[in-house]
Scaffold this active site. Sequence first.
Site, mmCIF file in Angstrom:
data_model
loop_
_atom_site.group_PDB
_atom_site.id
_atom_site.type_symbol
_atom_site.label_atom_id
_atom_site.label_comp_id
_atom_site.label_asym_id
_atom_site.label_seq_id
_atom_site.Cartn_x
_atom_site.Cartn_y
_atom_site.Cartn_z
ATOM 1 N N THR A 111 5.117 -10.163 -5.636
ATOM 2 C CA THR A 111 6.444 -9.810 -5.111
ATOM 3 C C THR A 111 7.503 -9.833 -6.215
ATOM 4 O OG1 THR A 111 5.813 -10.729 -2.972
ATOM 5 C CG2 THR A 111 8.182 -10.474 -3.385
ATOM 6 N N ASP A 132 0.294 -10.763 7.860
ATOM 7 C CA ASP A 132 1.594 -10.085 7.799
ATOM 8 C C ASP A 132 2.429 -10.541 8.993
ATOM 9 O OD1 ASP A 132 2.457 -7.377 6.022
ATOM 10 O OD2 ASP A 132 3.680 -7.748 7.802
ATOM 11 N N ILE A 190 0.396 -2.601 -1.088
ATOM 12 C CA ILE A 190 -0.430 -3.318 -2.078
ATOM 13 C C ILE A 190 -1.477 -4.161 -1.353
ATOM 14 C CG2 ILE A 190 -0.467 -4.942 -4.024
ATOM 15 C CD1 ILE A 190 2.392 -4.155 -4.664
ATOM 16 N N HIS A 231 8.799 -8.770 -16.531
ATOM 17 C CA HIS A 231 8.203 -7.545 -15.989
ATOM 18 C C HIS A 231 9.212 -6.410 -16.106
ATOM 19 C CE1 HIS A 231 5.716 -5.004 -13.718
ATOM 20 N NE2 HIS A 231 6.181 -5.237 -12.516
ATOM 21 N N SER A 237 0.541 -7.326 4.034
ATOM 22 C CA SER A 237 -0.563 -6.373 4.220
ATOM 23 C C SER A 237 -0.047 -4.944 4.169
ATOM 24 C CB SER A 237 -1.256 -6.635 5.570
ATOM 25 O OG SER A 237 -1.674 -7.975 5.634
ATOM 26 N N GLY A 238 0.983 -4.733 3.372
ATOM 27 C CA GLY A 238 1.558 -3.396 3.227
ATOM 28 C C GLY A 238 0.726 -2.549 2.280
HETATM 29 N N1 APR Z 1 5.935 -12.854 5.601
HETATM 30 C C1 APR Z 1 4.841 -12.070 5.497
HETATM 31 N N2 APR Z 1 4.891 -10.760 5.270
HETATM 32 C C2 APR Z 1 6.098 -10.199 5.142
HETATM 33 C C3 APR Z 1 7.288 -10.954 5.229
HETATM 34 C C4 APR Z 1 7.166 -12.336 5.475
HETATM 35 N N3 APR Z 1 8.241 -13.115 5.592
HETATM 36 N N4 APR Z 1 8.328 -10.109 5.054
HETATM 37 C C5 APR Z 1 7.819 -8.886 4.847
HETATM 38 N N5 APR Z 1 6.470 -8.936 4.920
HETATM 39 C C6 APR Z 1 5.501 -7.855 4.799
HETATM 40 C C7 APR Z 1 5.962 -6.542 5.397
HETATM 41 O O1 APR Z 1 5.792 -6.529 6.802
HETATM 42 C C8 APR Z 1 5.088 -5.529 4.671
HETATM 43 O O2 APR Z 1 3.927 -5.216 5.402
HETATM 44 O O3 APR Z 1 5.275 -7.552 3.426
HETATM 45 C C9 APR Z 1 4.675 -6.263 3.384
HETATM 46 C C10 APR Z 1 5.144 -5.563 2.126
HETATM 47 O O4 APR Z 1 4.478 -4.361 2.056
HETATM 48 P P1 APR Z 1 5.183 -3.007 1.560
HETATM 49 O O5 APR Z 1 6.530 -2.893 2.187
HETATM 50 O O6 APR Z 1 4.208 -1.896 1.760
HETATM 51 O O7 APR Z 1 5.410 -3.301 -0.007
HETATM 52 P P2 APR Z 1 4.358 -3.204 -1.208
HETATM 53 O O8 APR Z 1 4.439 -1.852 -1.817
HETATM 54 O O9 APR Z 1 3.044 -3.714 -0.779
HETATM 55 O O10 APR Z 1 5.057 -4.203 -2.260
HETATM 56 C C11 APR Z 1 5.201 -5.571 -1.977
HETATM 57 O O11 APR Z 1 5.198 -6.178 -4.296
HETATM 58 O O12 APR Z 1 5.368 -4.907 -6.236
HETATM 59 C C12 APR Z 1 6.040 -5.716 -5.328
HETATM 60 O O13 APR Z 1 8.269 -4.846 -5.446
HETATM 61 C C13 APR Z 1 7.124 -4.955 -4.642
HETATM 62 O O14 APR Z 1 8.146 -6.902 -3.751
HETATM 63 C C14 APR Z 1 7.334 -5.793 -3.419
HETATM 64 C C15 APR Z 1 5.924 -6.301 -3.098
#
Ligand code: APR
Length: 320
Positions: free
Chosen positions: A120, A34, A14, A176, A11-12
């Site tokens: 991811t 998340d 993206i 990609h 829930s980051g």
């Molecule tokens: N289970 C669930 N959520 C997780 C886990 C897990 N094991 N590990 C990390 N997260 C959550 C983090 O807490 C964070 O909120 O994944 C979220 C990722 O969000 P961001 O850090 O904001 O990343 P974002 O820009 O959304 O990108 C996510 O997509 O494009 C790809 O390269 C990018 O791999 C990355 C992914």
Amino acid sequence: MARNKIALIGSGQIGGTLAHLAGLKELGDIVLFDIAEGMPQGKALDLAESSPVDGFDSGLSGTNTYEGIAGSDVVIVTAGVPRKPGMSRDDLLEINLKVMEQVGAGIKKYAPDAFVICITNPLDAMVWALQKFSGLPANKVVGMAGVLDSSRFRYFLAEEFKVSVEDVTAFVLGGHGDTMVPLTRYSTVAGVPLTDLVKMGWLTAERLEEIVQRTRDGGAEIVGLLKTGSAFYAPAASAIAMAESYLKDKKRVLPCAAYLDGQYGQKDMYLGVPTVIGENGIERIIEIDLNSDEKAMFDKSVASVNGLVDACKKIQPALA
Ligand code: APR
């Protein structure tokens, strides 16, 4: 009729944008998941509080347990870490592979009938691992990359030609990013191929190559500007287009990282190819003949993705 249920794992940046777009388009009820406590709940509440203003009816909730995704029709996975400046997508492999193992187990248990879209990175390897970990049929697990790569290409071309983005189509294949294979002879402005536009003097072959390279580096360009993370608006919009095609059985022709079982001469790998997405997930893979230049680029892309998959197998022997 009951609403569809859409689970967002991660829930980051993206994930939050996905929730907003899915709400605005009323694609269904949305669950944000998340590992960070409070964050998915907070984003869900904030978004729900925007719904009266924008006039959409979608249930929005946040959760830290996989039970919350039970019975989802669509699951979109962004869990993991994004890139920082100087990092390649491949640098994320080890940490995000472990995340895919947890996410795959959660989906297997609670949402085995879902259409799963992985975002991811490194995408082609992560979606391959997620399909194995989840055990879902390969036609129901797909990676989002090609829609984003082609959208970037379309935008750059529309800017170059000063025409509407709506009238530019782009055809991309392969992994990609760095090894993406743009098919300029199948990319068009209102049906006129780019190769003809070069002949017509709209742009030079050199300028076209610059635009292709900018497209390949599109993710890194955003990372370099943001400094604290990677692109999120365009990746989210791209995944929503795929989810919508599935939920509405639109049968859109979209480039996606799809499971290849002999197509393009490849077996047991995920790679970006044109697909048809409808109610049965990936319903068809469109296989075109490649010329020798395209084949050379495609083979390079295959080798790069295979390298990442081999690295996954070394880290997690259960995948071999
Ligand atoms: N289970 C669930 N959520 C997780 C886990 C897990 N094991 N590990 C990390 N997260 C959550 C983090 O807490 C964070 O909120 O994944 C979220 C990722 O969000 P961001 O850090 O904001 O990343 P974002 O820009 O959304 O990108 C996510 O997509 O494009 C790809 O390269 C990018 O791999 C990355 C992914």
